[in-house]
Design a protein around this motif. Structure first.
Motif, short mmCIF file in Angstrom:
data_model
loop_
_atom_site.label_atom_id
_atom_site.label_comp_id
_atom_site.label_asym_id
_atom_site.label_seq_id
_atom_site.Cartn_x
_atom_site.Cartn_y
_atom_site.Cartn_z
N GLY A 93 0.83 -1.22 0.00
CA GLY A 93 0.00 0.00 0.00
C GLY A 93 0.85 1.25 0.00
O GLY A 93 0.36 2.34 -0.31
N GLU A 105 -2.60 5.99 -12.89
CA GLU A 105 -3.92 5.63 -12.36
C GLU A 105 -4.54 6.85 -11.68
O GLU A 105 -3.85 7.80 -11.33
CB GLU A 105 -3.81 4.51 -11.31
CG GLU A 105 -3.01 4.94 -10.10
CD GLU A 105 -3.24 4.10 -8.85
OE1 GLU A 105 -4.16 3.29 -8.81
OE2 GLU A 105 -2.48 4.31 -7.89
N GLY A 110 -4.62 9.66 -0.88
CA GLY A 110 -3.67 8.55 -0.89
C GLY A 110 -3.17 8.26 0.51
O GLY A 110 -3.12 9.14 1.37
N GLU A 168 0.46 9.20 1.33
CA GLU A 168 0.75 10.58 0.92
C GLU A 168 0.07 11.62 1.83
O GLU A 168 0.64 12.67 2.15
CB GLU A 168 0.28 10.82 -0.52
CG GLU A 168 1.08 10.08 -1.58
CD GLU A 168 0.51 8.72 -1.91
OE1 GLU A 168 -0.16 8.11 -1.03
OE2 GLU A 168 0.71 8.25 -3.03
N1 GLY Z 1 -0.37 5.40 -1.84
C1 GLY Z 1 -1.14 4.88 -2.90
C2 GLY Z 1 -2.59 4.89 -2.69
O1 GLY Z 1 -3.11 5.46 -1.75
O2 GLY Z 1 -3.28 4.29 -3.50
#
Ligand code: GLY
Ligand code: AMP
Length: 425
Positions: A226, A291, A297, A300
């Motif tokens: 992930g 994508e 995220g 992130e």
């Molecule tokens: N860090 C990638 C996502 O949240 O899909």
């Protein structure tokens, strides 16, 4: 009257959202369903699953919740936003129809082609023989993506024809994921980065960019996860938040990728009303889309939101109601976070292993998968367990602080990458 907010989800992303909300002068009580041990120190955890739409709706109504903020895609795909809005409640997140930008790769690809958004060339297949013939006629590596939500497991970058055939069998013949449809696309190369924006209809308010590290081990070795760590950099080298993305490239990503997608979704009658996440790649021929996600995220968000100076409640409320999202102000600093994951992740792993943090610990921790036992001790409860985060004037200083802090977390069953942000250091 201070606002009551319900955050849906229980990982590091939701911890970062709760933290950002707790900095808003307008926000009083914060609920989080289901939350986790760390979130429980800043919000009231509610024992409801993120996809229990009816339970969450009843909770929000019974407790006078002013605004609900949705973290995970599963809740969006389950139609939580449609249900809440039909009941007259304010909710930040996309409708079920708009969530197709993440939940269907084929939908996202068709939309990008129609809107002229740069992305890998592709074809969609439901028939194994046709897909296999197409792959054999093309180059390797090739990229095979399952069309639906597959919990991050639906993408295979096949280095050989054998790997490609196995992936196609898996996705089209064995019914491992359900109804079979695949997107086969051109293999692109270059550094990847994540650019998220708050979107309200046609209004796009970009955040600072961040870079995730998806592979489990140092040097981008091991299986896809992930995300094992992320960072965003100060404005010393430009406006994007990443030293390898120029101002021109950042502006291109906003005006030629995020904006046309927001417009196309509005034109299609399925306007966006949440976060649009672009997973982008800086290829030798320009920025292209790998994508889209219909949500913040993870990890992130844990490094981006600490830089947001604007009141996030205003931002969420505007997007939730189709209003004007305020201009965003960002702190000029680097933020870097390292994920500590259970040994064995992303495969199987033990749970319930005790974690202790030294009393003098001075950095921030977002809890990803933790819980408290009946006697109050902190234990692991997931694959990704904690994210240790530090902010500093430079990326190098943030890295030094994070790794010093990581060493102050004691647990027998955790591992982490030692090279987060190494690409720019
Ligand atoms: N860090 C990638 C996502 O949240 O899909
Ligand atoms: P996704 O789940 O779509 O983020 O894909 C997982 C990972 O597969 C991405 O982060 C990329 O590293 C890789 N990937 C996906 N699509 C491509 C592509 N067209 N070319 C090269 N790598 C890709």
């Amino acid at each position: 009257m201070k606002k009551k907010v319900l955050v849906v989800g229980g990982g590091g992303r939701e911890h970062a959202i709760v933290d950002a909300l707790s900095r808003s002068a307008q926000v009083g009580r914060i609920y989080c369903a289901p939350g986790n041990a760390g979130i429980g120190e800043q919000a009231v955890c509610v024992p409801l699953k993120d996809t229990d739409v009816e339970g969450l709706l009843q909770f929000a109504q019974a407790n006078g919740v002013d605004l609900t903020v949705v973290g995970p895609e599963a809740a969006l795909a389950a139609g939580i936003v449609d249900r809440f809005r039909a009941a007259g409640l304010k909710i930040f997140g996309h409708t079920q129809a708009a969530t197709a930008i993440e939940s269907s790769k084929d939908f996202a690809k068709r939309l990008m082609v129609a809107a002229g958004v740069p992305t890998a060339s592709y074809q969609t297949f439901t028939d194994f023989d046709q897909a296999w013939a197409y792959v054999q006629a093309g180059p390797v590596p090739t990229v095979i993506k399952y069309d639906g939500l597959a919990a991050g497991k639906g993408v295979v970058v096949a280095q050989t024809l054998e790997e490609a055939e196995a992936a196609l069998r898996d996705m089209l013949l064995d019914g491992r994921y359900g109804e079979g449809k695949v997107v086969i696309e051109e293999f692109l190369t270059g550094p990847e980065f994540s650019l998220m924006a708050f979107v309200s209809g046609r209004q796009v308010r970009p955040m600072v960019a961040a870079q995730d590290h998806k592979r489990a081990f140092d040097g981008d070795a091991g299986p896809n996860t992930g995300g094992m760590g992320a960072y965003t950099e100060s404005f010393a080298t430009g406006r994007s938040g990443l030293s390898f993305i120029t101002d021109e490239e950042y502006d291109f990503a906003v005006s030629k990728i995020l904006q046309p997608v927001a417009d196309a979704m509005a034109d299609a009658g399925t306007p966006l009303s949440g976060v649009l996440y672009g997973g982008l790649m800086k290829t030798p021929t320009g920025i292209k889309v790998i994508e889209f996600n219909a949500r913040f995220g993870d990890p992130e968000t844990e490094v981006v939101l600490p830089r947001l100076e604007s009141d996030i409640y205003d931002v969420f409320e505007a997007a939730a109601t189709g209003g004007t999202v305020p201009m965003l102000r960002w702190r000029d600093e680097a933020v870097l976070g390292v994920v500590m994951a259970s040994k064995g992740y992303p495969g199987s792993y033990a749970k319930g292993v005790p974690i202790t943090v030294v009393p003098e610990f001075a950095e921030r921790i977002c809890h990803m998968g933790t819980k408290r036992t009946d006697d109050g001790s902190l234990v692991t409860a997931g694959g990704r367990v904690l994210m240790v985060i530090a902010a500093a004037p430079t990326t190098a200083a943030a890295s030094r602080r994070v790794y010093a802090a990581v060493a102050q977390v004691r647990c027998d069953n955790l591992f982490y990458r030692k090279d987060i942000a190494k690409y720019v250091l």
